[in-house]
Design a protein around this motif. Sequence first.
Motif, PDB file in Angstrom:
ATOM      1  N   GLN A  36       0.832  -1.204   0.000  1.00 29.65           N
ATOM      2  CA  GLN A  36       0.000   0.000   0.000  1.00 29.65           C
ATOM      3  C   GLN A  36       0.866   1.253   0.000  1.00 29.65           C
ATOM      4  OE1 GLN A  36      -2.747   0.141   3.266  1.00 29.65           O
ATOM      5  NE2 GLN A  36      -4.128   1.572   2.229  1.00 29.65           N
ATOM      6  N   ALA A  57       2.401   1.790  -3.399  1.00 28.72           N
ATOM      7  CA  ALA A  57       1.433   2.310  -4.369  1.00 28.72           C
ATOM      8  C   ALA A  57       1.161   3.794  -4.183  1.00 28.72           C
ATOM      9  CB  ALA A  57       0.127   1.524  -4.282  1.00 28.72           C
ATOM     10  N   THR A 105       0.095   2.880 -10.295  1.00 27.53           N
ATOM     11  CA  THR A 105      -0.356   1.558 -10.723  1.00 27.53           C
ATOM     12  C   THR A 105      -0.748   1.594 -12.201  1.00 27.53           C
ATOM     13  OG1 THR A 105      -2.605   2.091  -9.988  1.00 27.53           O
ATOM     14  CG2 THR A 105      -1.184   0.909  -8.436  1.00 27.53           C
ATOM     15  N   SER A 146      -2.365  -3.449  -9.018  1.00 22.83           N
ATOM     16  CA  SER A 146      -3.301  -2.708  -9.848  1.00 22.83           C
ATOM     17  C   SER A 146      -4.396  -2.131  -8.963  1.00 22.83           C
ATOM     18  CB  SER A 146      -3.907  -3.637 -10.907  1.00 22.83           C
ATOM     19  OG  SER A 146      -4.808  -2.958 -11.748  1.00 22.83           O
ATOM     20  N   GLU A 147      -5.057  -1.103  -9.469  1.00 25.85           N
ATOM     21  CA  GLU A 147      -6.155  -0.471  -8.730  1.00 25.85           C
ATOM     22  C   GLU A 147      -7.477  -0.738  -9.441  1.00 25.85           C
ATOM     23  OE1 GLU A 147      -7.519   4.076  -8.031  1.00 25.85           O
ATOM     24  OE2 GLU A 147      -5.569   3.585  -7.158  1.00 25.85           O
ATOM     25  N   THR A 176     -10.706   0.316 -10.986  1.00 25.71           N
ATOM     26  CA  THR A 176     -11.295   1.537 -11.541  1.00 25.71           C
ATOM     27  C   THR A 176     -12.800   1.559 -11.320  1.00 25.71           C
ATOM     28  OG1 THR A 176      -9.557   1.576 -13.236  1.00 25.71           O
ATOM     29  CG2 THR A 176     -11.487   2.948 -13.622  1.00 25.71           C
ATOM     30  N   ASP A 200      -7.093  -0.985 -13.541  1.00 30.40           N
ATOM     31  CA  ASP A 200      -6.305  -0.077 -14.382  1.00 30.40           C
ATOM     32  C   ASP A 200      -5.173  -0.817 -15.088  1.00 30.40           C
ATOM     33  OD1 ASP A 200      -4.538  -0.458 -12.263  1.00 30.40           O
ATOM     34  OD2 ASP A 200      -4.309   1.677 -11.796  1.00 30.40           O
ATOM     35  N   GLY A 231     -11.060   2.001  -6.294  1.00 32.78           N
ATOM     36  CA  GLY A 231      -9.982   2.579  -5.509  1.00 32.78           C
ATOM     37  C   GLY A 231      -9.203   1.557  -4.711  1.00 32.78           C
ATOM     38  N   ASP A 232      -9.748   0.346  -4.535  1.00 36.78           N
ATOM     39  CA  ASP A 232      -9.018  -0.700  -3.818  1.00 36.78           C
ATOM     40  C   ASP A 232      -7.847  -1.190  -4.666  1.00 36.78           C
ATOM     41  OD1 ASP A 232     -10.774  -0.540  -1.735  1.00 36.78           O
ATOM     42  OD2 ASP A 232     -11.677  -2.519  -2.040  1.00 36.78           O
ATOM     43  N   LEU A 233      -6.774  -1.533  -3.992  1.00 37.33           N
ATOM     44  CA  LEU A 233      -5.612  -2.101  -4.661  1.00 37.33           C
ATOM     45  C   LEU A 233      -5.733  -3.620  -4.691  1.00 37.33           C
ATOM     46  CD1 LEU A 233      -2.801   0.042  -2.984  1.00 37.33           C
ATOM     47  CD2 LEU A 233      -3.659   0.269  -5.328  1.00 37.33           C
TER      48      LEU A 233
END
Length: 447
Positions: free
Chosen positions: A27, A30, A35, A307-308, A310, A324, A388-390
């Motif tokens: 986290q 990132a 990302t 990655s995040e 979208t 993303d 928005g979560d990774l």
Amino acid sequence: MPKLTPHLRYLAHAQQQTLWLENVSIQQLASQVATPFYCYSKAALLNNIQDCKAAFEPNKIHIHYAMKANSNLSLLRIVAEQGLGVDIVSIGEMRRALSAGFRAQDIVFSGVGKTSAELTAAVLAGVGQFNLESKEELAVLISITDKYQQQVSALIRVNPEVIVDTHKNITTGAKGNKFGVNFNAVLPMLETAQHSAFLKINGLAMHIGSQIHTTAPYLDAIAKIKILIDKLNARGYPLTQLDLGGGFGVHYQNHPQVTSNTECSVPPHLAFNDFANAITSALPDWQGRISVEPGRSLMANIGVMVSEITYVKESQPTSFIVLDAAMNDLMRPALYQATHALIPVQLHSQTEVPSTTQLTNYDVVGPICESTDTFSKSTPLPSNVTAGDLMCFLYTGAYCAVMSNSYNSRPIAAEVLVDDAQAHMIRQAISQDELMEFERHSALNLR
């Protein structure tokens, strides 16, 4: 079930659990690196190399890393520092290998389409071994060695025509594959080389494919090659080298159990010891040199791709997680129908593990305008994931970043190396502005 790696784990922090690689928070990474990006564990790579050496070196089997799996210079330097040789398939890879510290004599040059320019550069650089793929390549290499009066050692790559249980796109030793020559072509090539003053053929090479999870096809191929060697020896061509290639399989777990305060797990794969023991048992009387060329099995489990999300797009029959990251960043799902395990970087609970009732099946996709831009279907993930979560793809150390491209005019993802509590950028993201610099319009002088 054994751990994916002892270096990837969830740690409790601020009423949730976050994913750490070694002693670095994904986290936190990132927050500094856009990302999607790749991230590798140096400790995991060193562990894999030591396991590989411990299996093969006591059996006097030489190791050459197949750098097509991942050719990042920082990772190559680590491999070179551990004393491994390297297997290359292009002159660009040779330049990287030499820059990373590999000795020219420890380079094996493989590949079915080596150009005259590539062969010339490799001869002049002093590459230690050429794996010949055809009588035509042999003729070109002889002419180059004659021109520059350079001594060269070569092996003939044979196609043992064995059946392996792997994806059709990564078979290389079956009948009809473009690689190597059939057994009947070996003797004429040896006879041709006998008239060369500078090129000597010392043995045979093979590579029967990738993602092989049993020793059976290796034993089958070696048995066939032993018979050929005996015949050639009887004809006055004693061979002293065997290059048995790589292809040692890695299990990519589709849907790992997301667990609390534990490491992520994957199914066990065949250990290096299994292959080393199989080779030595198949060649009990062999007195010459033996070499292998692992690539994926050294690199795959050292890496993750971050990655995040979208969008979480509601749909029937299955909702979509739109990332993303796209197929240009991670080609294996589109190219080989491969599935990489996907896990959240944050679990929104400090103690609870998502149960099956807290999981929802999603189709995980990227933004590229292709239906093939799909990472996985019906993937069980926590129901509370949101934009928005990774997210983290596992086992992305091999054949991932090295195959990335800029399709749909997307940037090329960065690569990061984690070493304990330190993180190092080992490849900057390549922006479209930088890529467009190569597209300047200029006239060519055709006179």
